[in-house]
Design an enzyme around this catalytic site. Structure first.
Site, PDB file in Angstrom:
ATOM      1  N   ARG A 573      -0.692  -5.148 -29.023  1.00  0.00           N
ATOM      2  CA  ARG A 573      -0.694  -4.695 -27.165  1.00  0.00           C
ATOM      3  C   ARG A 573      -2.453  -5.016 -26.879  1.00  0.00           C
ATOM      4  O   ARG A 573      -3.402  -4.641 -28.065  1.00  0.00           O
ATOM      5  CB  ARG A 573      -0.546  -3.159 -26.978  1.00  0.00           C
ATOM      6  CG  ARG A 573       0.802  -3.523 -27.336  1.00  0.00           C
ATOM      7  CD  ARG A 573       2.239  -4.984 -26.707  1.00  0.00           C
ATOM      8  NE  ARG A 573       1.735  -4.025 -25.374  1.00  0.00           N
ATOM      9  CZ  ARG A 573       2.104  -4.380 -24.028  1.00  0.00           C
ATOM     10  NH1 ARG A 573       3.578  -6.153 -24.348  1.00  0.00           N
ATOM     11  NH2 ARG A 573       1.863  -4.117 -22.619  1.00  0.00           N
ATOM     12  N   VAL A 574      -3.047  -5.424 -25.224  1.00  0.00           N
ATOM     13  CA  VAL A 574      -4.631  -5.037 -25.258  1.00  0.00           C
ATOM     14  C   VAL A 574      -4.308  -3.901 -25.178  1.00  0.00           C
ATOM     15  O   VAL A 574      -5.487  -3.147 -24.660  1.00  0.00           O
ATOM     16  CB  VAL A 574      -4.351  -6.141 -23.922  1.00  0.00           C
ATOM     17  CG1 VAL A 574      -5.370  -5.050 -23.424  1.00  0.00           C
ATOM     18  CG2 VAL A 574      -4.102  -7.477 -23.984  1.00  0.00           C
ATOM     19  N   ASP A 575      -3.783  -2.882 -24.756  1.00  0.00           N
ATOM     20  CA  ASP A 575      -4.658  -1.662 -25.072  1.00  0.00           C
ATOM     21  C   ASP A 575      -4.508  -0.920 -26.356  1.00  0.00           C
ATOM     22  O   ASP A 575      -5.183   0.215 -26.846  1.00  0.00           O
ATOM     23  CB  ASP A 575      -2.986  -0.232 -24.294  1.00  0.00           C
ATOM     24  CG  ASP A 575      -1.714  -0.576 -24.520  1.00  0.00           C
ATOM     25  OD1 ASP A 575      -1.391  -1.472 -25.416  1.00  0.00           O
ATOM     26  OD2 ASP A 575      -1.069   0.007 -23.754  1.00  0.00           O
ATOM     27  N   ASP A 576      -4.191  -1.649 -27.191  1.00  0.00           N
ATOM     28  CA  ASP A 576      -4.531  -1.183 -28.330  1.00  0.00           C
ATOM     29  C   ASP A 576      -6.176  -2.362 -29.059  1.00  0.00           C
ATOM     30  O   ASP A 576      -6.011  -2.280 -30.841  1.00  0.00           O
ATOM     31  CB  ASP A 576      -3.064  -1.840 -30.128  1.00  0.00           C
ATOM     32  CG  ASP A 576      -1.954  -1.113 -29.237  1.00  0.00           C
ATOM     33  OD1 ASP A 576      -2.549   0.606 -29.090  1.00  0.00           O
ATOM     34  OD2 ASP A 576      -0.855  -1.248 -29.869  1.00  0.00           O
ATOM     35  N   VAL A 577      -6.221  -2.613 -28.222  1.00  0.00           N
ATOM     36  CA  VAL A 577      -7.787  -3.180 -29.013  1.00  0.00           C
ATOM     37  C   VAL A 577      -8.541  -2.178 -28.509  1.00  0.00           C
ATOM     38  O   VAL A 577      -8.988  -1.159 -27.976  1.00  0.00           O
ATOM     39  CB  VAL A 577      -7.884  -4.459 -27.683  1.00  0.00           C
ATOM     40  CG1 VAL A 577      -9.445  -4.748 -28.174  1.00  0.00           C
ATOM     41  CG2 VAL A 577      -7.427  -5.639 -28.100  1.00  0.00           C
TER      42      VAL A 577
END
Length: 705
Positions: A573-577
């Site tokens: 997920r982008v929020d996991d970048v």
């Protein structure tokens, strides 16, 4: 960027398909070509130095898509003539009324040009239950096993032929009609993996009702939220279920959920309850007279014939709620016609399905995988499906392979989390079983790291089974990027190439498409038949979440890399970048590096605030059984990441984790890990869906170790 080959079809996009063109020139024995780090299916183990795993000539010869050229031809048609491509496939199903040929697909994905809308097969009338069950009987397969059932305890089992399945579906459908459930009405299903769960889904679909399956691990409050949102005519549940040795009192949870929803103004007057005798006796079940009804007392007395409600292709089929870390759950709405065609087609090609296959997907029907690839996709193909009520490590970690051998399973589809868990328990649980029936393996839920991929391939599949490492989402309805077994070489950890009709693009922060080898945000250009149509009761949120970030595209929320050969690598997920001193680092990349360490069984990485770097990397690490914690090992793990990715990606903190907080489907609850890492222990939120809530306390106890 590559150049187009001379025989490239008109309209082909060479930058998107050069992987296909180049691979079409390679023989299946490419592993013997000098300079190529490859192995061939069935010839040897896939070691770390092997970047490519080629299908064998024997496997490809019998595959539905036997070569890159065949894939290229089909893919090009699906992009250049989507109406013709999907109409041809849809023609194989039964339609009471044919769709309008000029309106096979209608869409607007650009919020700047008006409301987002997607429709497929407009004007067509069909019924997915009829196509999944009746159609198979009419084709002469009434006596074929539709579903095997394996209970929690070894030795508990059952089966239904397609004819028997239809009888059971019709009885429940007739009961639902008798209590006033009709087309468009919502029905909440809160059941474990009994055969009654897919039966209930199919019964709703038969009469045009909209089912909303709630995973039977959600709390009473979570259930109440969903009841309040969709206002069902009734709730279907059972009194209890056993997970391993632990009884779960599902009816008590439903009672509390119904009480809470009533407080919020939504009263449900009927609770149909299946008596699951192996978990709880009827007389021990709490009961509310006038509202609660035993399934066995009423459903079995209804006729085994029930007329089909023919519905429009764009009529709702089901609601499936996805919960974010905060706020109200999102009610993902899928409609009938496009979803039917897409779930069936993706199942057929991604698993190279043959009529003789015995197929087992370990997912629960409370998740999208259980909708598309336990119930609808397989049955629409006339497949034999295995439904498993229990847990993969009860009574021991060999249970999966006991089941594979018992039923002669040929296709096994599971989650990377389960693979890593079984890796941790050791190979002896696998190798003491035959598994010779296995033909194709599959992975779903998150990117599978290369070391887990190789273990799955080498140990579980004996180096002879291709792995369909599928990328897709609740919202997409079916596979989007996936290998097709036999069609092209696989790279351990890569989802490879797009399915027919899917146009993935990688964009930068400004929404500009990036070509060639790159990393960025994964978006989808143009619609596909399985796409969800809205968020129930909240179209604004639908547009804001998925279509406003990059106008004209569906934004997946995932990061993705494309390598020089065109293979896609999902980075999470982008929020996991994590943004460390300007370096954008995917959590999946760091986790993969950690798990490559021989003493690391599993890892989960989250971001924490860092006063110098902006964000720091915080890693929760589960060690192989029997390995003690030590400062030397901590340093060795950090060094592994430094060596594989770079010093900038080195974890700032290694937090020892006896286990990770996971849902019963195996999904890691990263929001809980973020709260622990940032010491926000009073904000952990709902932990009721965890398979083992005690893990959270263990992690908190080890936070300063």
């Amino acid at each position: 960027m590559g150049t187009a080959s001379g025989d490239q079809p008109a309209g082909a996009s060479s930058d998107k398909l050069r992987h296909v063109e180049s691979m079409s020139e390679l023989p299946s024995g490419a592993g013997r070509i000098s300079g190529i780090n490859a192995v061939v299916l069935g010839e040897s183990l896939a070691a770390e130095e092997h970047d490519l795993v080629y299908p064998s000539a024997e496997f490809s010869a019998d595959a539905l898509v036997p070569s890159p050229k065949k894939y290229q031809k089909m893919y090009e048609r699906s992009i250049n003539d989507p109406a013709g491509f999907w109409s041809e496939i849809a023609d194989a199903f039964y339609w009471k009324e044919k769709w309008n040929p000029s309106e096979v697909c209608s869409e607007n994905l650009d919020v700047t040009k008006g409301p987002v809308q997607i429709s497929w097969f407009k004007g067509g009338k069909t019924n997915i239950c009829y196509n999944a069950v009746d159609r198979n009987i009419e084709a002469g397969n009434g006596d074929k096993i539709a579903m095997y059932w394996e209970g929690n305890e070894p030795g508990q089992d059952g089966k239904l032929t397609y004819s028997e399945l239809l009888d059971r579906v019709c009885q429940l459908a007739n009961y639902l009609k008798s209590v006033g459930v009709g087309k468009g009405d919502a029905v909440i299903i809160y059941l474990p993996m009994l055969l009654e769960l897919p039966i209930a889904m199919l019964a709703c679909a038969r009469i045009g009702a909209v089912h909303s399956v709630v995973f039977a691990g959600f709390s009473a409050d979570s259930l109440a939220q969903r009841i309040v949102d969709c206002k069902p005519k009734l709730v279907i549940t059972c009194n209890a279920v056993k997970r391993g040795v632990k009884p779960i009192l599902l009816k008590d949870i439903v009672d509390a959920g119904l009480a809470e929803s009533e407080k919020q103004g939504v009263a449900v007057g009927l609770c149909l309850t299946y008596e699951n005798q192996s978990a709880m006796k009827r007389e021990d079940t709490k009961w509310q007279a006038g509202r609660d009804v035993w399934w066995q007392d009423v459903v079995t007395s209804f006729p085994t014939k029930c007329d089909v409600e023919w519905v429009d292709a764009e009529d709702p089929l089901f609601l499936l709620y996805t919960s974010g870390s905060t706020g109200k759950p999102k009610g993902v709405l899928h409609t009938t016609g496009g979803y039917m065609v897409y779930s069936a087609t993706t199942f057929k090609y991604a698993f190279d399905y043959k009529p003789s296959d015995i197929y087992w997907c370990t997912a629960d029907c409370g998740w999208i995988t259980g909708h598309s690839y336990v119930t609808y996709g397989p049955l629409l193909n006339g497949a034999t499906v295995l439904v498993f009520e229990g847990t993969p490590n009860y009574p021991d970690s060999g249970r999966c392979w006991d089941i594979v051998d018992k039923y002669k399973v040929t296709i096994f589809y599971t989650a990377p989390t389960l693979v890593r868990s079984l890796m941790r328990d050791g190979t002896e649980y696998v190798t003491q079983h035959s598994r010779k029936s296995l033909r194709v393996l599959g992975s779903v839920g998150e990117p599978i790291n290369p070391s887990a991929w190789r273990w799955f391939y080498n140990i579980v599949g004996d180096s002879r089974c291709p792995i369909s490492d599928t990328w897709w989402q609740t919202e997409t309805g079916g596979f989007m990027i996936t290998p097709l077994p036999g069609a092209w070489p696989q790279k351990p950890g890569s989802a490879t190439f797009p399915f027919f009709g899917v146009q993935p693009v990688i964009v930068d922060e400004k929404g500009k498409e990036i070509e060639g080898e790159c990393s960025g945000y994964l978006c989808i250009k143009k619609s596909w038949p399985g796409a969800f149509r809205t968020l129930y009761g909240d179209h604004d949120r639908y547009e804001t979440t998925y279509f406003k970030p990059f106008a004209g595209y569906y934004f997946t929320g995932d990061g993705c890399s494309r390598d020089k050969d065109g293979y896609h690598w999902l980075t999470g997920r982008v929020d996991d970048v994590i943004n460390v001193s300007g370096h954008r680092i995917g959590t999946a990349e760091v986790e993969s590096a950690l798990v490559s360490h021989p003493k690391c069984a599993e890892a989960a990485v989250v971001a924490v605030e860092h006063e110098v770097k902006g964000q720091g990397i915080y890693a929760f690490v589960t060690l192989v059984d029997g390995v003690p914690y030590s400062e030397e090992l901590r340093k060795s793990l950090i060094l592994t990441v430094r060596n594989q990715i770079g010093a900038f990606a080195a974890p700032d903190k290694i937090h020892w984790a006896p286990g990770l907080p996971k849902t019963r489907s195996g999904k890691i609850m990263r929001r809980i890990l973020r709260k622990i890492a940032s010491k926000q222990l009073d904000e952990l939120g709902d932990t009721s869906t965890l398979a083992d809530p005690g893990v959270v306390d263990q992690l908190i106890a080890l936070k300063d170790c």
